[in-house]
Design a protein around this motif. Structure first.
Motif, PDB file in Angstrom:
ATOM      1  N   PHE A  11       3.530  13.196 -14.953  1.00  0.00           N
ATOM      2  CA  PHE A  11       2.464  13.860 -15.794  1.00  0.00           C
ATOM      3  C   PHE A  11       3.074  15.701 -15.725  1.00  0.00           C
ATOM      4  N   ILE A  12       3.538  16.233 -14.617  1.00  0.00           N
ATOM      5  CA  ILE A  12       3.781  17.486 -14.745  1.00  0.00           C
ATOM      6  C   ILE A  12       4.769  17.830 -15.440  1.00  0.00           C
ATOM      7  N   HIS A  13       6.008  17.042 -15.302  1.00  0.00           N
ATOM      8  CA  HIS A  13       7.375  17.337 -15.952  1.00  0.00           C
ATOM      9  C   HIS A  13       7.547  16.935 -17.123  1.00  0.00           C
ATOM     10  N   ILE A  14       7.001  15.332 -17.528  1.00  0.00           N
ATOM     11  CA  ILE A  14       7.253  14.779 -18.589  1.00  0.00           C
ATOM     12  C   ILE A  14       6.180  15.190 -19.893  1.00  0.00           C
ATOM     13  N   ILE A  15       4.880  14.962 -19.292  1.00  0.00           N
ATOM     14  CA  ILE A  15       3.905  15.133 -20.232  1.00  0.00           C
ATOM     15  C   ILE A  15       3.528  16.529 -20.498  1.00  0.00           C
ATOM     16  N   CYS A  16       3.287  17.067 -19.356  1.00  0.00           N
ATOM     17  CA  CYS A  16       3.029  18.830 -19.268  1.00  0.00           C
ATOM     18  C   CYS A  16       4.108  19.516 -19.572  1.00  0.00           C
ATOM     19  N   ARG A  17       5.458  18.905 -19.461  1.00  0.00           N
ATOM     20  CA  ARG A  17       6.640  19.667 -19.814  1.00  0.00           C
ATOM     21  C   ARG A  17       6.929  20.819 -18.757  1.00  0.00           C
ATOM     22  N   PHE A  36       4.947   9.721  -7.685  1.00  0.00           N
ATOM     23  CA  PHE A  36       5.864   9.657  -8.966  1.00  0.00           C
ATOM     24  C   PHE A  36       5.169   9.867 -10.219  1.00  0.00           C
ATOM     25  N   LEU A  37       3.920   9.423 -10.374  1.00  0.00           N
ATOM     26  CA  LEU A  37       2.909   9.546 -11.507  1.00  0.00           C
ATOM     27  C   LEU A  37       2.732  11.018 -11.590  1.00  0.00           C
ATOM     28  N   VAL A  38       2.485  11.579 -10.695  1.00  0.00           N
ATOM     29  CA  VAL A  38       2.115  13.162 -10.862  1.00  0.00           C
ATOM     30  C   VAL A  38       3.291  13.801 -11.301  1.00  0.00           C
ATOM     31  N   ASP A  39       4.492  13.612 -10.755  1.00  0.00           N
ATOM     32  CA  ASP A  39       5.747  14.343 -11.259  1.00  0.00           C
ATOM     33  C   ASP A  39       5.909  13.975 -12.738  1.00  0.00           C
ATOM     34  N   HIS A  89      11.173  16.589  -6.001  1.00  0.00           N
ATOM     35  CA  HIS A  89       9.770  16.153  -5.966  1.00  0.00           C
ATOM     36  C   HIS A  89       9.689  14.271  -6.077  1.00  0.00           C
ATOM     37  N   TRP A  90      10.722  13.817  -6.684  1.00  0.00           N
ATOM     38  CA  TRP A  90      10.827  12.570  -6.854  1.00  0.00           C
ATOM     39  C   TRP A  90      11.961  11.581  -6.361  1.00  0.00           C
ATOM     40  N   MET A  91      13.155  12.371  -6.387  1.00  0.00           N
ATOM     41  CA  MET A  91      14.378  11.757  -5.743  1.00  0.00           C
ATOM     42  C   MET A  91      14.408  11.363  -4.345  1.00  0.00           C
ATOM     43  N   MET A  92      13.307  12.070  -3.716  1.00  0.00           N
ATOM     44  CA  MET A  92      13.089  11.422  -2.201  1.00  0.00           C
ATOM     45  C   MET A  92      12.565  10.041  -1.974  1.00  0.00           C
ATOM     46  N   LEU A  93      12.277   9.733  -3.314  1.00  0.00           N
ATOM     47  CA  LEU A  93      11.430   8.243  -3.223  1.00  0.00           C
ATOM     48  C   LEU A  93      12.341   7.475  -3.728  1.00  0.00           C
ATOM     49  N   MET A  94      13.557   7.625  -4.249  1.00  0.00           N
ATOM     50  CA  MET A  94      14.724   6.495  -4.664  1.00  0.00           C
ATOM     51  C   MET A  94      15.149   5.859  -3.354  1.00  0.00           C
ATOM     52  N   PRO A  95      15.712   6.378  -2.370  1.00  0.00           N
ATOM     53  CA  PRO A  95      16.170   5.653  -1.027  1.00  0.00           C
ATOM     54  C   PRO A  95      15.222   4.814  -0.480  1.00  0.00           C
ATOM     55  N   ILE A  96      13.962   5.304  -0.459  1.00  0.00           N
ATOM     56  CA  ILE A  96      12.656   4.434   0.048  1.00  0.00           C
ATOM     57  C   ILE A  96      12.589   3.266  -0.813  1.00  0.00           C
ATOM     58  N   LYS A 121       0.847  -1.066  -0.031  1.00  0.00           N
ATOM     59  CA  LYS A 121      -0.090   0.131   0.176  1.00  0.00           C
ATOM     60  C   LYS A 121       0.868   1.437   0.136  1.00  0.00           C
ATOM     61  N   PHE A 122       1.849   1.226   0.685  1.00  0.00           N
ATOM     62  CA  PHE A 122       2.797   2.457   0.880  1.00  0.00           C
ATOM     63  C   PHE A 122       3.400   2.663  -0.373  1.00  0.00           C
ATOM     64  N   VAL A 123       3.889   1.653  -1.166  1.00  0.00           N
ATOM     65  CA  VAL A 123       4.417   1.744  -2.464  1.00  0.00           C
ATOM     66  C   VAL A 123       3.523   2.437  -3.576  1.00  0.00           C
ATOM     67  N   GLN A 124       2.401   1.749  -3.457  1.00  0.00           N
ATOM     68  CA  GLN A 124       1.244   2.414  -4.309  1.00  0.00           C
ATOM     69  C   GLN A 124       1.128   3.813  -4.192  1.00  0.00           C
ATOM     70  N   TYR A 125       0.851   4.223  -2.737  1.00  0.00           N
ATOM     71  CA  TYR A 125       1.023   5.694  -2.424  1.00  0.00           C
ATOM     72  C   TYR A 125       1.988   6.637  -2.881  1.00  0.00           C
ATOM     73  N   LEU A 126       3.292   5.979  -3.052  1.00  0.00           N
ATOM     74  CA  LEU A 126       4.455   6.606  -3.315  1.00  0.00           C
ATOM     75  C   LEU A 126       4.575   6.765  -5.027  1.00  0.00           C
ATOM     76  N   PHE A 127       4.134   5.645  -5.448  1.00  0.00           N
ATOM     77  CA  PHE A 127       4.087   5.483  -7.029  1.00  0.00           C
ATOM     78  C   PHE A 127       3.010   6.682  -7.494  1.00  0.00           C
ATOM     79  N   CYS A 128       1.875   6.914  -6.659  1.00  0.00           N
ATOM     80  CA  CYS A 128       0.951   8.048  -6.977  1.00  0.00           C
ATOM     81  C   CYS A 128       1.816   9.466  -7.149  1.00  0.00           C
TER      82      CYS A 128
END
Length: 170
Positions: free
Chosen positions: A104-110, A99-102, A122-129, A90-97
């Motif tokens: 969307f914002i940075h790659i799809i919307c540029r 990541f998907l927002v990032d 925004h997303w680098m904090m997820l890497m060690p986790i 569940k926590f990984v699903q939460y973190l994945f959400c």
């Protein structure tokens, strides 16, 4: 003089207001994703460290050292593999959400695709986790290989980034 005034007027009109300045459809997506979003967020580019995108920095900066190019990509692949392996947590699903927002914002919307330093947190904090979740799921020699790879990678990244930062500051 008249042509210069027309050019200056058209440049002012082409500039988007407010936060829309960060949206850039002229930056190529795949090189910016690899070298800015993944690469520059992990290992600083030595050649353009002191420059800003509004002050002469290139939109996409390529690495001259093969290790600096491959290391962030390999860590990003392990990051994605960790999401896949731990997808039922569940926590990984939460973190994945997040990541998907990032994505969307940075790659799809540029939005800010060419300003990796600002938006990397925004997303680098997820890497060690996610790396901890990956190590939690692996056992035996695979666990040891991944752990040694992380240790060597992080020592290299810290030494490279500190060297770049000290060169910039001194």
């Amino acid at each position: 003089n008249e042509s210069t005034a027309i050019l200056a007027t058209s440049q002012i009109q082409d500039k988007a207001p407010g936060f829309l300045n960060f949206i850039d459809f002229s930056t190529p997506v795949l090189p910016a994703f690899i070298d800015n979003f993944i690469g520059e967020a992990t290992i600083f580019h030595n050649s353009e460290l002191e420059k800003d995108i509004s002050r002469g920095r290139q939109e996409v900066i390529y690495y001259s050292n093969i290790i600096d190019a491959i290391l962030p990509i390999s860590l990003f692949v392990l990051f994605i593999i960790s999401f896949i392996i731990n997808r039922k947590e569940k926590f990984v699903q939460y973190l994945f959400c997040f990541f998907l927002v990032d994505i969307f914002i940075h790659i799809i919307c540029r939005f800010g695709l060419n300003e990796a330093y600002i938006f990397a947190s925004h997303w680098m904090m997820l890497m060690p986790i996610m790396f901890a979740f990956l190590l939690k799921k692996t056992f035996g020699y695979i666990h040891n290989i991944i752990l040694i790879y992380f240790i060597i990678s992080f020592i290299y990244i810290i030494s490279t980034n500190l060297t770049s930062l000290l060169k910039y500051l001194i």
